[in-house]
Write an enzyme that holds these catalytic residues in place. Sequence first.
Site: not given
Ligand code: XIL
Length: 342
Positions: A147, A186, A222, A251, A253
């Site tokens: 990020e 990422n 996400h 990631e 969802d």
């Molecule tokens: C999130 C976790 O799922 C949570 O448990 C934590 O509190 C915060 O981070 N992008 C990412 C992940 O790269 O590492 C993040 O994970 C979600 C967004």
Amino acid sequence: MRLSTISILLLLGPVALSGQTLRSLADARGIYIGTAVSPAHLSEPAYADTLAREFNQAEPENAMKFGPIHPAQSTYNFPPADAVVEFAQAHKMAVRGHTLVWHNQVAAWVKNGNFTPEQLSAILHEHIKTVVGRYAGKVYAWDVVNESFESDGSLRKTIWSGAPGYIEQAFRWTREADPKALLFYNDFAAEVVNRKSDAIYKMAQDFKTRGIPLDGIGLQMHVGLKPGSIDSIAANIQRITELGLQVQITELDVKLPIDPATPPSPDLLEAQAKTYRDIVAMCLANRRCTAIQTWGFTDRYSWIPANNKGFGAALPFDADYHPKPAYRAILDAFRAPVPGNQ
Ligand code: XIL
């Protein structure tokens, strides 16, 4: 009374009915199906059983991030990350490492240390050497940098911006610490062709030209029920893979607008299933899209409700580990013949 064959099959559920799992179908295709894992839940039998049965890849959700794994300058906290790696090894799952450089979950001692640029670089170098070195040969791929771009394509200003050339340095240091690991950049909301994904693409092109080690781009994904144009996501993946890089969905969802007290409606669950199916099918259509990973697998433990107010139920299993329509949709996508460039 003797149970009929049909009722036994119904009791066993869809997994036993077909004998196929996400994992068996992914194995057959030679692709990773992964999930984020929290070590705290590994002692819960339903969690551990589902994880080992359905996935051939695991990634610590938080345990390898800077703050959790390196809480004081001379202290590393490896046991939680080790627990995930050991579980994965015991069940013959691949491990992705997440993440070496990120602006969130940075240890307070770094944030509050008033370090000079040289000191920050030295801290990052030592961190990467230690963490990557420990898991060399165990972690096959790292999210080296997470990020770093804003949505307008500019570089995010973070604590690490103080360390000169930190992005490319992080990639060089990771390669030095484990020459065999695959190195990923990422990011989120960089799935479709947009200003952020353009900036990532340009960086990747520049790294290729200048010989900075980089093996792939992770697309977090996400998303919600409108994930953006699948054609545009496919075009973005295509241009990245044409640079000779891999893409991994890291990631995934699909959050649903719900009231936490009420279960999601069948319509919402079907719409969610379609979104999962479309995304999985799109990855499978490009053979350099090499992993599909969800951010957790059960609605019992998902980061969404706490971080996205009014949303939830984002994962393929419900809070009782029952497969949702989304689960069956992923299975269907894996079973379907893949057109195009396989
Ligand atoms: C999130 C976790 O799922 C949570 O448990 C934590 O509190 C915060 O981070 N992008 C990412 C992940 O790269 O590492 C993040 O994970 C979600 C967004």
